[in-house]
Write a protein that holds these residues in place. Structure first.
Motif, PDB file in Angstrom:
ATOM      1  N   VAL A   1       0.828  -1.210   0.000  1.00  0.00           N
ATOM      2  CA  VAL A   1       0.000   0.000   0.000  1.00  0.00           C
ATOM      3  C   VAL A   1       0.861   1.259   0.000  1.00  0.00           C
ATOM      4  O   VAL A   1       0.439   2.315  -0.484  1.00  0.00           O
ATOM      5  N   LEU A   2       2.088   1.167   0.518  1.00  0.00           N
ATOM      6  CA  LEU A   2       2.969   2.336   0.576  1.00  0.00           C
ATOM      7  C   LEU A   2       3.419   2.784  -0.815  1.00  0.00           C
ATOM      8  O   LEU A   2       3.924   3.899  -0.968  1.00  0.00           O
ATOM      9  N   THR A   3       3.251   1.916  -1.820  1.00  0.00           N
ATOM     10  CA  THR A   3       3.631   2.308  -3.188  1.00  0.00           C
ATOM     11  C   THR A   3       2.480   2.949  -3.955  1.00  0.00           C
ATOM     12  O   THR A   3       2.670   3.409  -5.081  1.00  0.00           O
ATOM     13  N   LEU A   4       1.285   2.993  -3.357  1.00  0.00           N
ATOM     14  CA  LEU A   4       0.110   3.502  -4.070  1.00  0.00           C
ATOM     15  C   LEU A   4       0.257   4.967  -4.505  1.00  0.00           C
ATOM     16  O   LEU A   4      -0.100   5.305  -5.641  1.00  0.00           O
ATOM     17  N   PRO A   5       0.761   5.876  -3.658  1.00  0.00           N
ATOM     18  CA  PRO A   5       0.916   7.268  -4.126  1.00  0.00           C
ATOM     19  C   PRO A   5       1.818   7.374  -5.354  1.00  0.00           C
ATOM     20  O   PRO A   5       1.510   8.111  -6.299  1.00  0.00           O
ATOM     21  N   TYR A   6       2.912   6.612  -5.359  1.00  0.00           N
ATOM     22  CA  TYR A   6       3.807   6.637  -6.521  1.00  0.00           C
ATOM     23  C   TYR A   6       3.135   6.021  -7.737  1.00  0.00           C
ATOM     24  O   TYR A   6       3.325   6.487  -8.878  1.00  0.00           O
ATOM     25  N   ALA A   7       2.330   4.978  -7.515  1.00  0.00           N
ATOM     26  CA  ALA A   7       1.610   4.354  -8.623  1.00  0.00           C
ATOM     27  C   ALA A   7       0.631   5.341  -9.256  1.00  0.00           C
ATOM     28  O   ALA A   7       0.469   5.374 -10.483  1.00  0.00           O
ATOM     29  N   LEU A   8      -0.024   6.164  -8.425  1.00  0.00           N
ATOM     30  CA  LEU A   8      -0.914   7.195  -8.947  1.00  0.00           C
ATOM     31  C   LEU A   8      -0.141   8.240  -9.743  1.00  0.00           C
ATOM     32  O   LEU A   8      -0.611   8.735 -10.764  1.00  0.00           O
ATOM     33  N   ARG A   9       1.046   8.572  -9.270  1.00  0.00           N
ATOM     34  CA  ARG A   9       1.888   9.508 -10.009  1.00  0.00           C
ATOM     35  C   ARG A   9       2.247   8.931 -11.377  1.00  0.00           C
ATOM     36  O   ARG A   9       2.274   9.652 -12.387  1.00  0.00           O
ATOM     37  N   SER A  10       2.494   7.628 -11.444  1.00  0.00           N
ATOM     38  CA  SER A  10       2.886   6.989 -12.702  1.00  0.00           C
ATOM     39  C   SER A  10       1.737   6.929 -13.694  1.00  0.00           C
ATOM     40  O   SER A  10       1.922   7.114 -14.897  1.00  0.00           O
ATOM     41  N   SER A  11       0.526   6.642 -13.201  1.00  0.00           N
ATOM     42  CA  SER A  11      -0.617   6.428 -14.091  1.00  0.00           C
ATOM     43  C   SER A  11      -1.396   7.692 -14.390  1.00  0.00           C
ATOM     44  O   SER A  11      -2.069   7.781 -15.424  1.00  0.00           O
ATOM     45  N   GLY A  12      -1.336   8.685 -13.489  1.00  0.00           N
ATOM     46  CA  GLY A  12      -2.215   9.840 -13.589  1.00  0.00           C
ATOM     47  C   GLY A  12      -3.496   9.582 -12.821  1.00  0.00           C
ATOM     48  O   GLY A  12      -3.902   8.435 -12.628  1.00  0.00           O
TER      49      GLY A  12
ATOM     50  N   ALA B   1      -8.690   2.406 -12.876  1.00  0.00           N
ATOM     51  CA  ALA B   1      -8.056   1.096 -12.748  1.00  0.00           C
ATOM     52  C   ALA B   1      -8.177   0.561 -11.323  1.00  0.00           C
ATOM     53  O   ALA B   1      -8.359  -0.642 -11.122  1.00  0.00           O
ATOM     54  N   PHE B   2      -8.099   1.449 -10.344  1.00  0.00           N
ATOM     55  CA  PHE B   2      -8.201   1.047  -8.944  1.00  0.00           C
ATOM     56  C   PHE B   2      -9.572   0.430  -8.665  1.00  0.00           C
ATOM     57  O   PHE B   2      -9.683  -0.618  -8.016  1.00  0.00           O
ATOM     58  N   VAL B   3     -10.622   1.061  -9.163  1.00  0.00           N
ATOM     59  CA  VAL B   3     -11.980   0.548  -8.956  1.00  0.00           C
ATOM     60  C   VAL B   3     -12.168  -0.790  -9.664  1.00  0.00           C
ATOM     61  O   VAL B   3     -12.698  -1.754  -9.091  1.00  0.00           O
ATOM     62  N   VAL B   4     -11.702  -0.879 -10.907  1.00  0.00           N
ATOM     63  CA  VAL B   4     -11.888  -2.103 -11.690  1.00  0.00           C
ATOM     64  C   VAL B   4     -11.131  -3.272 -11.071  1.00  0.00           C
ATOM     65  O   VAL B   4     -11.677  -4.373 -10.911  1.00  0.00           O
ATOM     66  N   VAL B   5      -9.872  -3.050 -10.701  1.00  0.00           N
ATOM     67  CA  VAL B   5      -9.075  -4.120 -10.112  1.00  0.00           C
ATOM     68  C   VAL B   5      -9.655  -4.553  -8.769  1.00  0.00           C
ATOM     69  O   VAL B   5      -9.716  -5.748  -8.454  1.00  0.00           O
ATOM     70  N   GLY B   6     -10.109  -3.590  -7.964  1.00  0.00           N
ATOM     71  CA  GLY B   6     -10.714  -3.932  -6.681  1.00  0.00           C
ATOM     72  C   GLY B   6     -11.946  -4.797  -6.843  1.00  0.00           C
ATOM     73  O   GLY B   6     -12.134  -5.797  -6.128  1.00  0.00           O
TER      74      GLY B   6
ATOM     75  N   TYR C   1       0.309  17.677  -9.638  1.00  0.00           N
ATOM     76  CA  TYR C   1      -0.112  16.352 -10.105  1.00  0.00           C
ATOM     77  C   TYR C   1      -0.679  16.450 -11.518  1.00  0.00           C
ATOM     78  O   TYR C   1      -1.019  17.529 -11.992  1.00  0.00           O
ATOM     79  N   THR C   2      -0.782  15.286 -12.171  1.00  0.00           N
ATOM     80  CA  THR C   2      -1.308  15.215 -13.530  1.00  0.00           C
ATOM     81  C   THR C   2      -2.562  14.342 -13.556  1.00  0.00           C
ATOM     82  O   THR C   2      -2.721  13.434 -12.748  1.00  0.00           O
ATOM     83  N   TRP C   3      -3.434  14.633 -14.511  1.00  0.00           N
ATOM     84  CA  TRP C   3      -4.682  13.872 -14.637  1.00  0.00           C
ATOM     85  C   TRP C   3      -4.524  12.634 -15.504  1.00  0.00           C
ATOM     86  O   TRP C   3      -5.181  11.630 -15.277  1.00  0.00           O
ATOM     87  N   GLY C   4      -3.702  12.716 -16.521  1.00  0.00           N
ATOM     88  CA  GLY C   4      -3.529  11.591 -17.429  1.00  0.00           C
ATOM     89  C   GLY C   4      -2.155  10.969 -17.292  1.00  0.00           C
ATOM     90  O   GLY C   4      -1.293  11.466 -16.564  1.00  0.00           O
ATOM     91  N   GLY C   5      -1.940   9.869 -17.974  1.00  0.00           N
ATOM     92  CA  GLY C   5      -0.654   9.178 -17.933  1.00  0.00           C
ATOM     93  C   GLY C   5      -0.485   8.306 -19.161  1.00  0.00           C
ATOM     94  O   GLY C   5      -1.351   8.261 -20.033  1.00  0.00           O
ATOM     95  N   ASP C   6       0.642   7.590 -19.248  1.00  0.00           N
ATOM     96  CA  ASP C   6       0.892   6.717 -20.389  1.00  0.00           C
ATOM     97  C   ASP C   6       0.672   5.258 -19.996  1.00  0.00           C
ATOM     98  O   ASP C   6       0.370   4.925 -18.860  1.00  0.00           O
TER      99      ASP C   6
ATOM    100  N   GLY D   1       2.846   2.847 -19.817  1.00  0.00           N
ATOM    101  CA  GLY D   1       3.852   2.355 -18.888  1.00  0.00           C
ATOM    102  C   GLY D   1       3.465   2.637 -17.446  1.00  0.00           C
ATOM    103  O   GLY D   1       3.570   1.780 -16.570  1.00  0.00           O
ATOM    104  N   GLY D   2       2.983   3.860 -17.213  1.00  0.00           N
ATOM    105  CA  GLY D   2       2.550   4.212 -15.862  1.00  0.00           C
ATOM    106  C   GLY D   2       1.327   3.424 -15.428  1.00  0.00           C
ATOM    107  O   GLY D   2       1.197   3.029 -14.267  1.00  0.00           O
TER     108      GLY D   2
END
Length: 441
Positions: free
Chosen positions: A63-74, A81-86, A213-218, A220-221
């Motif tokens: 869970v500690l990597t979640l903020p960085y994961a949000l930064r990567s994905s936007g 993706a969080f809702v769908v995977v959950g 912060y950014t709204w979108g991502g690529d 890879g993120g």
């Protein structure tokens, strides 16, 4: 609705029945419908005990990597993706419980895979367990090494700390079981809760990353985010162990929804708030965004709790390899002529697993990457790919015709299976590609 013949032929080819372990044979006669819970062997597990065990099986340091994961994905991609995977992870855990209801003689998720897929299921499960535990152990070593190195203000390298941790771990990995580490390992959950609280407090005081912060991502993120999110909802291997002792197994869907909902809200609030606070400065190891005496104390406490949980994490890898090389319950056959030889082989296996784990940690000191790859490959296989496949095959080979899936239901679950394969292969491949590209840059 009758099942079309090609699908039935494919299922007959894949599905197989093998003998179950002796300790679960007393349940073999209870081959009943998943909906007829009144005839299932009754246990003493209550709703609240099962709820707590389910939460404990899912929550982890990932869970500690979640903020960085949000930064990567936007933000937009990440939230969707969080809702769908959950939701998918919750449904796949329910599929595992339904599969168990149709095969109540099964004792573990690995046995479930083997009973349906035969030798292939056993090998897939065994290799996946070994790879998963080595990568999780390596991630934990990286977590401990980087945190303690920052507390030491760079006077000791993370690699040296990791090697020291390996010596400590070696003191605990030759026991007959790891029950003595249960209390220390449980302290890891307390460490996670305290760390989340402190990180949230620090994020509340921080203004460094506001509005960056950014709204979108690529893509890879997004792959990194999917892997990290799957890792955070990984409780699939423990579903059968949690369901078996339940007094009223019909309550499990309520338990599952309640536990995942609680964790969903905690994860969502934590990840979103911390990322918005630190913005584009968010690190893969969130502690790197923080400093101060309280943070250092938290790092040490959390690192020690994680360190002593590593032997527990590596134990399934030990057991999986020893089961396939030394046989079942070999450690209890002390009168056997080759017992001493097996002890030597067991020692070599455990030392080798530890050395490989340490090598991966030193060679790839990237906590966020290890968590993302574990989630995208190992846990996606267990949690997204296999559950719909097992459910289809078990349902269609069940003696109770009422349990056979309708054609639309089969198509839907085959579609889920293919989506799981796509996510597993696509995200893990992209994560590795991005990591190699970053190393070459």
């Amino acid at each position: 609705v009758p099942v079309c013949r090609p699908l039935r032929n494919l299922q007959s080819t894949l599905a197989g029945q093998v003998g179950m372990s002796d300790n679960n044979s007393h349940e073999g006669k209870h081959l009943i419908s998943a909906f007829d819970t009144s005839k299932l062997p009754q246990r003493n597990g209550t709703f609240w005990v099962t709820l707590i065990n389910t939460i404990k099986s899912i929550v982890g340091t990932g869970v500690l990597t979640l903020p960085y994961a949000l930064r990567s994905s936007g933000l937009i991609n990440g939230i969707i993706a969080f809702v769908v995977v959950g939701m998918y992870s919750t449904y796949s855990m329910w599929l595992i419980s339904e599969s168990f209801y149709m095969k109540p003689e099964i004792g573990t998720y690995g046995q479930l895979c083997e009973s349906v897929l035969g030798w292939y299921g056993r090998m897939i499960g065994g290799i996946n367990i070994v790879l998963l535990e080595i990568l999780v152990g390596a991630g934990y070593l990286v977590f401990v090494g980087l945190n303690l190195a920052t507390v030491a203000a760079g006077s000791v390298s993370p690699a040296l700390i990791i090697m020291g941790c390996m010596v400590i771990i070696s003191l605990f990995m030759f026991q007959s079981d790891v029950s003595s580490l249960g209390v220390i390992s449980s302290a890891g959950n307390l460490a996670i809760v305290s760390s989340l609280a402190i990180i949230l407090y620090y994020a509340y005081l921080n203004t460094e990353g506001n509005h960056t912060y950014t709204w979108g991502g690529d893509m890879g993120g997004l792959a990194v985010f999917l892997g990290s999110t799957v890792f955070m909802f990984s409780g699939h291997a423990e579903v059968i162990a949690i369901v078996k002792p339940m007094k009223d197994r019909a309550q499990y869907p309520r338990v599952l929804i309640a536990s995942v909902s609680i964790l969903f809200m905690i994860y969502f609030i934590f990840g979103l708030y911390v990322y918005i606070s630190f913005g584009e400065t968010t690190e893969g190891l969130i502690f790197n965004n923080m400093d101060g005496r309280l943070v250092d104390i938290t790092k040490v406490f959390h690192s020690l709790a994680i360190l002593f949980s590593i032997p527990v994490k590596l134990w399934p890898a030990f057991e999986a390899i020893e089961l396939n090389t030394l046989g079942q319950h070999w450690e209890h056959q002390k009168d056997a002529a080759n017992y001493k030889t097996k002890v030597v082989i067991s020692t070599i296996i455990r030392v080798s697993v530890l050395l490989i784990t340490g090598y991966v940690a030193i060679a790839v000191p990237d906590f966020a990457f290890l968590v993302a790859f574990c989630g995208s490959f190992c846990i996606s296989l267990v949690g997204l790919v296999l559950p719909p496949l097992l459910y289809i095959l078990i349902s269609q080979n069940n003696k109770n015709v009422e349990r056979h899936l309708s054609l639309p239901s089969q198509v839907a679950h085959w579609l889920l299976f293919m989506i799981g394969v796509t996510v597993c292969v696509g995200t893990s491949g992209h994560i590795i590609y991005e990591k190699i590209a970053s190393l070459r840059a």
